[in-house]
Design an enzyme around this catalytic site. Sequence first.
Site, PDB file in Angstrom:
ATOM      1  CD  GLU A 152     -57.504  83.729 -38.559  1.00 20.87           C
ATOM      2  OE1 GLU A 152     -57.524  83.815 -37.313  1.00 20.87           O
ATOM      3  OE2 GLU A 152     -58.128  84.508 -39.309  1.00 20.87           O
ATOM      4  CD  GLU A 162     -63.090  86.703 -36.317  1.00 17.99           C
ATOM      5  OE1 GLU A 162     -63.376  87.634 -35.529  1.00 17.99           O
ATOM      6  OE2 GLU A 162     -62.008  86.094 -36.273  1.00 17.99           O
TER       7      GLU A 162
END
Length: 371
Positions: free
Chosen positions: A265, A160
């Site tokens: 995820e 991220e």
Amino acid sequence: MSAYRNIFSLNKTAFFLATAILPLGSVYAQTIPSLKDTFKKDFGIGTALNNAQIDERDPKMTEFIVSQFNMATPENIMKSALIHPGWDTYNFEMADKLVAFGKKHNIKINGHTLIWHSQLPPFIRGIKSADSIRTFFTEHIKTVAGRYDGKVLSWDVVNEALNEDGTMRKSVFLQYLGDDFVTEAFRLAQQAAPKTELYYNDYNNEQPAKRAGCIELIKKIKAAGVRIDGVGIQGHWHVGKVPLKDIEESILQYLALGVKVMFTELDIEVLPRNFQGADVGQRMTANAQSNPYPEALPDSVQQQLAADYEALFKLFLKHKDKVTRVTFWGVNDANSWLNNWPIRGRTSYPLLFDRNNQPKPAFEKVIALKK
């Protein structure tokens, strides 16, 4: 109702007799089709594991996990706050247990994550010099990645690092190390873990603007002569709004860069939310409308969830030569982080299995694609 679900409708006496005769946990394994076996010729099927699951505190849960998944990612235990709590202190206990769990049960482990702006050790807040940040950065990657080289299949080296518009996130690493920190993280990981696959992982990086930033990041790493093996698209989407066209375009564009593509995820939110993505720093205020299904999911939403998962897996199967892994972020609905984010205490239903590991309509739709 499908035959494999009938076992859960047995009366208590019959169920007791069944479990008394069969080995512990095998009721689940023998009556529910296996995701990992169903898609064994297509891509790996993974899940996120919490501490209790890694510790094997519930034998039935262990049996269920082993029957359904052949890959696993730790929810938290390899994040720097937990594995590197002090400047000169590492805690490898749970990470070592995870590696042992994988070896014991023939489950491949994805390390998560070496460098992330969130869940940092508390001591980082007191550091005000670039030299000290660089020392932490370098020693953390070398120590952690090096310890598990050859013991884990892969690492999410950087997690991220991008904003929604594709620019670099203003993290402590960007602030002190500059925008080459991602390339440097992969360079260090490559040196420390030559036998481990190295991935960049993010959410919303199937969206055009963020995807463009991710592509530039990958090109920059490669241009520096540094190895990057794959890109993870997290897959935190919302029911009825799964961006199938953007996902397909992203698979194709990332593959064109010569990297593997995986969904790392996966979950589909069914509760109200006023933003998209998975920024753990974002929160919402609890109110009467924020937890609309405390007892059960309405059939209409359940069917939409099933349709979304069916469409997603159709897409994954269409590109099974390009997609290497599909990992769900949790074993069942009870384990999902979405019960507590962006509002604590909600009852969410984002996965294929309910709170008792029973298959939901979404599971049936996904399995039926291979029949």
